[in-house]
Design an enzyme around this catalytic site. Structure first.
Site, PDB file in Angstrom:
ATOM      1  N   PRO A  23      33.916 145.724  33.596  1.00 27.94           N
ATOM      2  CG  PRO A  23      35.781 144.383  34.040  1.00 27.94           C
ATOM      3  CD  PRO A  23      34.334 144.321  33.611  1.00 27.94           C
ATOM      4  CB  CYS A  24      34.729 150.213  30.900  1.00 28.78           C
ATOM      5  SG  CYS A  24      33.697 149.369  29.701  1.00 28.78           S
ATOM      6  CG  HIS A  25      37.280 149.906  36.493  1.00 31.75           C
ATOM      7  ND1 HIS A  25      36.094 149.192  36.489  1.00 31.75           N
ATOM      8  CD2 HIS A  25      38.124 149.234  37.310  1.00 31.75           C
ATOM      9  CE1 HIS A  25      36.231 148.135  37.278  1.00 31.75           C
ATOM     10  NE2 HIS A  25      37.452 148.135  37.786  1.00 31.75           N
TER      11      HIS A  25
END
Length: 157
Positions: A120-122
């Site tokens: 989850p780089c977001h």
């Protein structure tokens, strides 16, 4: 060597395409257009099932057989990103400090992330909560929509 396969599903952020083999996921892409396509590969089917459950608000952590990171350092960076839980965010700097790295390394790992949504780089933000860049889908718009999705599920404040 196993035969590679791909399948895709429609999601609120666009078409999500999963590529891999019967037993592992090699890549996830967020595409602007395309048609949903099924797969017989068990790992791909499971990835699509979990992504659907995520968007339905029924899944907050993924458990998928992802292709290994090409380096040990990359694996540490990936795990650091994965450890930012659903509904939480971290700055590049704070995450870097927590895992003994640099903000630039975290940024590069996010930019090269082959598994958006699942890794989850977001959830990784710039200093002071700035949205920052996002290399998947429609860039920062997609990042914002993923964060909004988690916020609407009662996660992010």
């Amino acid at each position: 060597m196993y035969a590679r396969d791909a399948a895709s599903i429609a999601t609120p952020i666009g078409l999500v395409r999963v590529t891999g083999t019967a037993d592992r996921i090699d890549a996830i892409e967020i595409l602007a257009t395309g048609d949903a396509v099924a797969s017989n590969a068990p790992a791909i089917r499971e990835a699509l099932r979990q992504i659907e459950a995520y968007f339905a608000g029924q899944l907050t952590a993924f458990d998928l057989p992802l292709a290994p990171s090409p380096t040990e350092r990359g694996a540490v960076l990936r795990q650091g990103i994965v450890d930012v839980a659903y509904g939480e965010t971290a700055s590049y700097g704070a995450l870097a400090k927590a895992i003994g790295s640099s903000p630039r390394a975290i940024g590069q790992a996010c930019a090269r992330n082959p598994f958006p949504i699942v890794v989850p780089c977001h959830r990784i933000l710039g200093a002071g909560g700035a949205l920052g860049a996002y290399s998947a889908g429609n860039g920062p718009i997609t990042k914002s929509r993923l964060l909004d999705h988690e916020r609407s599920q009662g996660g992010l404040l």
